[in-house]
Motif scaffolding. Structure first.
Motif, PDB file in Angstrom:
ATOM      1  N   SER A  10       0.838  -1.191   0.000  1.00 36.25           N
ATOM      2  CA  SER A  10       0.000   0.000   0.000  1.00 36.25           C
ATOM      3  C   SER A  10       0.873   1.241   0.000  1.00 36.25           C
ATOM      4  O   SER A  10       2.030   1.202   0.425  1.00 36.25           O
ATOM      5  N   THR A  11       0.319   2.333  -0.478  1.00 36.71           N
ATOM      6  CA  THR A  11       1.026   3.619  -0.428  1.00 36.71           C
ATOM      7  C   THR A  11       0.885   4.272   0.938  1.00 36.71           C
ATOM      8  O   THR A  11       1.557   5.250   1.237  1.00 36.71           O
ATOM      9  N   SER A  12       0.020   3.721   1.772  1.00 35.77           N
ATOM     10  CA  SER A  12      -0.184   4.276   3.108  1.00 35.77           C
ATOM     11  C   SER A  12       1.036   4.040   3.985  1.00 35.77           C
ATOM     12  O   SER A  12       1.676   2.986   3.917  1.00 35.77           O
ATOM     13  N   GLU A  13       1.366   5.019   4.792  1.00 29.24           N
ATOM     14  CA  GLU A  13       2.470   4.857   5.736  1.00 29.24           C
ATOM     15  C   GLU A  13       2.041   4.082   6.974  1.00 29.24           C
ATOM     16  O   GLU A  13       2.879   3.671   7.778  1.00 29.24           O
ATOM     17  N   ASP A  14       0.754   3.884   7.121  1.00 30.10           N
ATOM     18  CA  ASP A  14       0.225   3.127   8.243  1.00 30.10           C
ATOM     19  C   ASP A  14       0.157   1.654   7.851  1.00 30.10           C
ATOM     20  O   ASP A  14      -0.772   1.220   7.165  1.00 30.10           O
ATOM     21  N   SER A  15       1.138   0.876   8.290  1.00 33.96           N
ATOM     22  CA  SER A  15       1.208  -0.526   7.872  1.00 33.96           C
ATOM     23  C   SER A  15       0.059  -1.362   8.418  1.00 33.96           C
ATOM     24  O   SER A  15      -0.205  -2.455   7.913  1.00 33.96           O
ATOM     25  N   SER A  16      -0.642  -0.876   9.413  1.00 33.75           N
ATOM     26  CA  SER A  16      -1.778  -1.624   9.957  1.00 33.75           C
ATOM     27  C   SER A  16      -3.011  -1.501   9.064  1.00 33.75           C
ATOM     28  O   SER A  16      -4.006  -2.190   9.285  1.00 33.75           O
ATOM     29  N   SER A  17      -2.946  -0.629   8.049  1.00 35.04           N
ATOM     30  CA  SER A  17      -4.104  -0.396   7.197  1.00 35.04           C
ATOM     31  C   SER A  17      -4.160  -1.350   6.005  1.00 35.04           C
ATOM     32  O   SER A  17      -5.098  -1.293   5.225  1.00 35.04           O
ATOM     33  N   TYR A  18      -3.167  -2.219   5.857  1.00 37.61           N
ATOM     34  CA  TYR A  18      -3.226  -3.214   4.787  1.00 37.61           C
ATOM     35  C   TYR A  18      -2.793  -4.567   5.333  1.00 37.61           C
ATOM     36  O   TYR A  18      -2.417  -4.696   6.502  1.00 37.61           O
ATOM     37  N   ASP A  19      -2.875  -5.601   4.501  1.00 37.00           N
ATOM     38  CA  ASP A  19      -2.881  -6.978   4.994  1.00 37.00           C
ATOM     39  C   ASP A  19      -1.531  -7.689   5.016  1.00 37.00           C
ATOM     40  O   ASP A  19      -1.382  -8.702   5.691  1.00 37.00           O
ATOM     41  N   HIS A  20      -0.590  -7.232   4.190  1.00 38.69           N
ATOM     42  CA  HIS A  20       0.732  -7.868   4.069  1.00 38.69           C
ATOM     43  C   HIS A  20       0.648  -9.252   3.418  1.00 38.69           C
ATOM     44  O   HIS A  20       1.565 -10.054   3.542  1.00 38.69           O
ATOM     45  N   TYR A  21      -0.466  -9.511   2.740  1.00 36.90           N
ATOM     46  CA  TYR A  21      -0.575 -10.692   1.893  1.00 36.90           C
ATOM     47  C   TYR A  21      -1.644 -10.422   0.849  1.00 36.90           C
ATOM     48  O   TYR A  21      -2.534  -9.578   1.039  1.00 36.90           O
ATOM     49  N   GLY A  22      -1.542 -11.122  -0.275  1.00 34.98           N
ATOM     50  CA  GLY A  22      -2.526 -10.929  -1.335  1.00 34.98           C
ATOM     51  C   GLY A  22      -2.018 -11.405  -2.675  1.00 34.98           C
ATOM     52  O   GLY A  22      -0.835 -11.713  -2.846  1.00 34.98           O
ATOM     53  N   TYR A  23      -2.944 -11.481  -3.625  1.00 27.87           N
ATOM     54  CA  TYR A  23      -2.590 -11.886  -4.980  1.00 27.87           C
ATOM     55  C   TYR A  23      -1.785 -10.797  -5.682  1.00 27.87           C
ATOM     56  O   TYR A  23      -2.002  -9.597  -5.453  1.00 27.87           O
ATOM     57  N   VAL A  24      -0.876 -11.226  -6.566  1.00 30.90           N
ATOM     58  CA  VAL A  24      -0.121 -10.293  -7.397  1.00 30.90           C
ATOM     59  C   VAL A  24       0.012 -10.872  -8.797  1.00 30.90           C
ATOM     60  O   VAL A  24      -0.248 -12.053  -9.034  1.00 30.90           O
ATOM     61  N   THR A  25       0.427 -10.002  -9.712  1.00 34.17           N
ATOM     62  CA  THR A  25       0.708 -10.392 -11.096  1.00 34.17           C
ATOM     63  C   THR A  25       2.177 -10.146 -11.366  1.00 34.17           C
ATOM     64  O   THR A  25       2.725  -9.117 -10.968  1.00 34.17           O
ATOM     65  N   LEU A  26       2.820 -11.079 -12.039  1.00 34.65           N
ATOM     66  CA  LEU A  26       4.240 -10.940 -12.353  1.00 34.65           C
ATOM     67  C   LEU A  26       4.457  -9.829 -13.363  1.00 34.65           C
ATOM     68  O   LEU A  26       3.784  -9.766 -14.386  1.00 34.65           O
TER      69      LEU A  26
END
Length: 242
Positions: A10-26
């Motif tokens: 995420s672009t957010s500086e608050d690391s608690s606001s996103y999940d730290h896991y998820g789908y991605v595309t190469l």
């Protein structure tokens, strides 16, 4: 699916606001333990995808870019082939189903592993992949240790990423066999440290036999005689000197 809608970055500086896991595309592969991904919704002010430059956790494959070490090129090709095949399968299924299919996912435990490397430019992650939506998910980081393209570098315990025992077991087996980075010679690596002089034409003509082909040869040191006709960033534009 439990990963749908989850955000690794995420672009957010608050690391608690996103999940730290998820789908991605190469997006692209760099070497054995580094690759670039994009994630749905992770965009800049112009709505352009932001590249997730990723350093794989728990591994450290031999160098294969500016510096080349034994097994480095082969480790790089191993990672490249797996991720590109996983992405190709996802693209095929997406086209057939008409809805997004993801075959690569990133995860980390920021409290234990950290979020980015010491440069602050690369995200740290374990890379999971599958070769089709009906295939089992596999941990690429662990496979690099299992295939002895890297020694185990995972020394921390995490409840979220509980892989340490598996990494240690894989390394112990490879060490007992003296496999690849644990003592085996890379038959395609040039250990002589001899420097070869070539023109650009000579490299193009003898590319495979020099040992820098897609089969994973490496270690050859070249001195190229050429005329620099342009510079763009870190890239040089060369012309043969006839």
């Amino acid at each position: 699916n439990s990963l749908e809608g989850k955000r690794f970055a995420s672009t957010s500086e608050d690391s608690s606001s996103y999940d730290h896991y998820g789908y991605v595309t190469l997006r692209s592969c760099t070497d054995g333990d580094t690759a670039n991904f994009v994630q749905e919704g992770y965009v800049d002010e112009s709505n352009r995808p932001i590249t997730i430059k990723t350093r794989f956790l728990g591994v450290n494959t031999p160098e294969s870019t500016a510096k080349v070490e034994p097994w480095g090129k082969k480790a790089s090709l191993f990672t490249k082939h797996i991720l590109e095949e996983a992405q190709a399968k996802a693209d095929e299924e997406t086209a057939a189903k008409g809805s997004p299919v993801y075959n690569i996912a990133l995860i980390t435990d920021p409290a234990v592993m950290g979020e980015k490397d010491s440069s602050g430019n690369r995200w740290l992650a374990f890379v999971w992949y599958r070769l089709g939506s009906n295939a089992k998910w596999r941990n690429l980081n662990l496979e690099l240790v299992e295939q002895a393209y890297s020694r185990n570098q995972l020394f921390l315990d995490s409840k979220i990423c509980d892989y340490r025992a598996s990494f240690e077991k894989a390394e112990n087996f490879c060490k007992s066999c003296g496999y690849k980075v644990h003592g085996e010679k890379d038959k395609d690596y040039d250990y002589t440290a001899k420097v070869y002089e070539y023109s650009i034409w000579g490299i193009q003509k003898h590319y495979d036999e020099i040992g820098i082909s897609d089969e994973g040869g490496s270690g050859v040191q070249l001195v190229v005689t050429a005329l620099v006709v342009g510079i763009q960033g870190d890239n040089l534009y060369l012309r043969d000197v006839l």
